[in-house]
Design an enzyme around this catalytic site. Structure first.
Site, PDB file in Angstrom:
ATOM      1  N   ASP A 284       0.865  -1.171   0.000  1.00 25.83           N
ATOM      2  CA  ASP A 284       0.000   0.000   0.000  1.00 25.83           C
ATOM      3  C   ASP A 284       0.910   1.231   0.000  1.00 25.83           C
ATOM      4  O   ASP A 284       2.133   1.140   0.165  1.00 25.83           O
ATOM      5  CB  ASP A 284      -0.953  -0.004   1.196  1.00 25.83           C
ATOM      6  CG  ASP A 284      -2.262   0.714   0.879  1.00 25.83           C
ATOM      7  OD1 ASP A 284      -2.259   1.599   0.004  1.00 25.83           O
ATOM      8  OD2 ASP A 284      -3.267   0.394   1.510  1.00 25.83           O
ATOM      9  N   TYR A 285       0.319   2.389  -0.185  1.00 20.19           N
ATOM     10  CA  TYR A 285       1.022   3.651  -0.439  1.00 20.19           C
ATOM     11  C   TYR A 285       2.072   3.930   0.647  1.00 20.19           C
ATOM     12  O   TYR A 285       1.729   4.201   1.788  1.00 20.19           O
ATOM     13  CB  TYR A 285      -0.026   4.759  -0.473  1.00 20.19           C
ATOM     14  CG  TYR A 285       0.358   6.039  -1.149  1.00 20.19           C
ATOM     15  CD1 TYR A 285      -0.108   6.335  -2.417  1.00 20.19           C
ATOM     16  CD2 TYR A 285       1.146   6.981  -0.514  1.00 20.19           C
ATOM     17  CE1 TYR A 285       0.192   7.540  -3.035  1.00 20.19           C
ATOM     18  CE2 TYR A 285       1.461   8.185  -1.121  1.00 20.19           C
ATOM     19  CZ  TYR A 285       0.987   8.461  -2.386  1.00 20.19           C
ATOM     20  OH  TYR A 285       1.298   9.655  -2.990  1.00 20.19           O
TER      21      TYR A 285
END
Length: 746
Positions: free
Chosen positions: A289-290
């Site tokens: 994820d980011y």
């Protein structure tokens, strides 16, 4: 000339791919693996690392734009995929750089958060799950893939398959609610919808099962927070939807932000190498994820970002989203012997395989067709499905004195801050949805039915703020009407990522507005637009009717009118329990009993597991939803005793007792009376959504086997045990006991 020479080189390499090298640690000897290996053999270390790098394309006021440094990275072969970039014109230029200006010409993948539609926006996933219609959910994901792929996207960061049981957590809006069994089936439907039958087709996109794992159990419902649970609970509740997505062929996984039992998911080799790539034999790739690799530093798990990158790659993370850690540090880590190049090779092979599966090596531009973009985005067929999905997702929570459906000869006052709203109605994570013109508000839908001259409207108040100056106008409008429809709820940014709330009441002065309007004595119909369960005990006591519309999407206004006027008989059922108060959270139907449960014959007993002054039960239970008709049930089973090789058949007759045709979600729950690990009070095992015409009876048969009785024991073995079981059948999770049977050994 450069592009031609590169592709001649690739063609030469791939022509002998049938005899190409296959790494011994890869059991799946597929044509895609051999092709990926052939390309891998041509790559430098830097080019390999580049394939593991995913960067975002930024946005400005007129559309997407990319930092000039990213274009430099692209030209140097340092980027394998880009996200937040779409439209054929823009993505074609980025792809051109990748295939014509890099040494090997390896095409890019383009990712985007296509969560509940691309341009045509469907209800938020939590809302759509309330339809209990798996075919519908597969269809809306298919349409989302068609539209996204028409604008150059070939990878979505969906579906979110996290089981979520705490309404404080904003991301509850993105999933399928609190039940593992239902969530697993919905995960399969959405994966099939996105990916179709052929990933190389120009209208399919890679799906991504997220967030792996247990993100929905974030402590106190606070986003990104810690998760601490037993492996038994992990395997029983939180992993099955991921396994179901994998079995459905999901191409990618995304790790979660949380730590799990002290180890961040991004660096968790138990989750990634032992279970996902080992036990489950996943052959796709894992993306972070980011910036979640970077975040292992503030977690206190990595000394610095270089160390974090080493942990992530060693744990089995194949692609780094936005953090730039692999690009900056991975070469040095490999040269220092802190990461094995073979692990990088495995990651790159997995990524290249997916590019082959998408057909990008055959035609890097085959997702970039401007004619398809014009034809397939926001067309009439897609809009009609969006309208149908929205009305099927709506849940009728209350309907005293049959105030609904409305009669067209009654004067209606539309009151509330969301009556004319087009921005929030499509909800959070609305991808490329238009918040200023395309979405249909409730007001527009009523105007289309009756004309503007006959409509009474007052905003009353804003969703947020203390201004009550509009109350007088709202009360005046109500007094002129026969019935009042109030459209209230949350702003789209109040639920979603980084949108956890400790107060889940209707925000602002909306509750006071209801009270002021109710004081006129006119019937009040409350239409809710929100992304999470709200605390509605007061509203339930006050309003005459309540419709949970969620954020219903592009055609939401029309769908609301369809339901309110009875053009569609509501059939939605909650997939998450609605609490009476935030203090009950987390709350879910399939909890375990304590040693001191509340005795049914003595509900006021003190020394039991209870709250003071508030029941343990939810306001609206899992599976709950009313209709404009009523149904009666008769359920029987064919055996009192079964063996592990037997099948138990449960026959259910459902009769429509009312004057309207309808659809009912028939639900079957099971309880294990005694087990070596304490069982839940009941668990959903089967359901079917059936259409039943007025006055008619439908007969359904559910079949259960010993596999449906299995659970993880103390040794984490998935087993069934002899014993007594109870079956419950009805319209929600609070349905009655209909049969008791016993499992015995052969």
């Amino acid at each position: 000339m450069k592009r031609i020479s590169i592709f001649l080189l690739l063609v030469s390499a791939l022509s002998s791919c049938s005899d190409g090298p296959v790494q011994p640690d890869r059991e799946k000897d597929s044509v895609y693996t051999r092709k990926a290996d052939s390309v891998l053999g041509l790559m430098t270390l830097e080019e390999k690392i580049g394939q593991t790098v995913l960067f975002t394309s930024g946005w400005d006021v007129t559309g997407p734009s990319m930092d000039p440094n990213y274009k430099t990275y692209l030209k140097n072969g340092n980027v394998g995929a880009v996200f937040n970039a779409f439209t054929t014109e823009y993505n074609r230029e980025l792809q051109r750089i990748a295939v014509e200006e890099t040494r090997l010409g390896i095409p890019l993948m383009f990712g985007y958060d296509v969560i509940h539609g691309h341009r045509t926006i469907f209800p938020i996933p939590l809302g759509e799950s309330a339809s209990w219609d798996l075919d519908l959910m597969e269809k809306t994901a298919r349409i989302a893939a068609v539209e996204a792929s028409a604008e150059g996207i070939n990878w979505t960061f969906a579906p979110m398959v996290d089981v979520a049981r705490d309404a404080r957590w904003g991301r509850i809006a993105e999933g399928a609610g609190e039940d593992t069994y239902l969530g697993s089936l919905i995960a399969v439907a959405r994966v099939k919808g996105f990916q179709g039958d052929d990933l190389s087709a120009s209208n399919t996109i890679l799906a991504c099962a997220k967030h792996y794992a247990a993100y929905g159990a974030a402590m106190a419902g606070r986003d990104y927070n810690t998760v601490d649970m037993s492996e038994n609970e992990l395997r029983t509740t939180y992993l099955p939807p991921f396994k179901a997505a994998l079995d459905a062929g999901v191409a990618t996984f995304m790790n979660s932000f949380n730590d799990l039992n002290g180890v961040p998911a991004t660096g968790n080799s138990f989750l990634l190498r032992d279970i996902l790539k080992g036990e489950w034999d996943f052959d796709g790739f894992v993306v972070t994820d980011y910036t979640s690799i970077n975040e292992m530093v503030p977690h206190g798990y990595a000394r610095d970002e270089k160390h974090a990158g080493e942990i992530a790659m060693n744990a089995g993370v194949d692609m780094d989203m936005q953090g730039g850690i692999y690009m900056k540090y991975l070469k040095a880590s490999i040269e220092e012997g802190k990461v094995e190049e073979s692990d990088l090779d495995d990651a790159v092979r997995r990524i290249l395989e997916m590019k082959f599966r998408l057909g990008l090596f055959d035609d890097p531009y085959h997702y970039l067709d401007a004619d398809r973009e014009k034809e397939l985005v926001l067309n009439d067929e897609h809009l009609e499905v969006a309208r149908d999905a929205a009305r099927k997702s709506m849940v009728l929570l209350k309907n005293d004195n049959a105030v609904l459906p409305l009669s067209e000869d009654k004067k209606v006052a539309l009151i509330g801050p969301l009556v004319k709203d087009e921005k929030n109605i499509i909800g959070n994570w609305a991808a490329a949805g238009d918040r200023n013109g395309t979405a249909v508000s409730v007001y527009e839908a009523f105007e289309a039915r009756f004309g503007k001259e006959d409509l009474l409207f007052a905003e009353g108040c804003k969703v947020l703020g203390d201004d009550t100056s509009g109350f007088d106008e709202a009360v005046a409008a109500a007094r002129k009407a026969d019935v009042v429809v109030m459209v209230l709820g949350e702003l789209e940014g109040m639920t979603g990522e980084a949108a956890s709330r400790t107060d889940i009441n209707l925000p602002g002065k909306q509750k006071a507005l209801i009270a002021a309007v109710k004081a006129t004595g006119k019937p009040v119909v409350l239409v809710l637009m929100n992304g999470r369960p709200l605390s509605l005990e007061w509203e339930n006591d006050t309003a005459d009717a309540i419709v949970e519309a969620w954020w219903p999407g592009t055609m939401g206004g029309h769908a609301v009118a369809d339901v309110l006027y009875g053009d569609y008989n509501p059939s939605g059922k909650l997939t998450v329990s609605f609490p009476r108060t935030v203090g009950q959270l987390p709350l879910f139907y399939n909890h375990k009993n304590t040693g001191r449960p509340i005795p049914p014959d003595d509900p006021d007993q003190k020394y039991v597991s209870r709250y003071l002054y508030t029941p343990n039960t939810p306001l609206y239970p899992f599976g709950y939803g009313l209709s404009y008709t009523s149904y009666s049930y008769n359920a029987t089973a064919d055996k009192k005793t079964i063996t592990p090789s037997d099948t138990l058949e449960v026959t259910v007759k459902v009769t429509n007792m009312g004057e309207r045709d309808g659809e009912e979600v028939v639900q079957l729950y099971l309880r294990d009376k005694v087990a070596s690990v304490t069982p839940p009070v009941r668990s959903l095992k089967r359901f079917e959504k059936v259409a039943v015409k007025k006055g008619q009876t439908r007969e359904l048969t559910f079949r259960l086997t010993a596999d449906d009785l299995k659970f993880y024991n103390e040794d984490l073995e998935f087993v069934h045990e002899p014993g007594v079981f109870e079956l419950f059948v009805g319209a929600n999770s609070d349905c009655p006991l209909v049969h008791t049977f016993e499992l015995v050994e052969e």
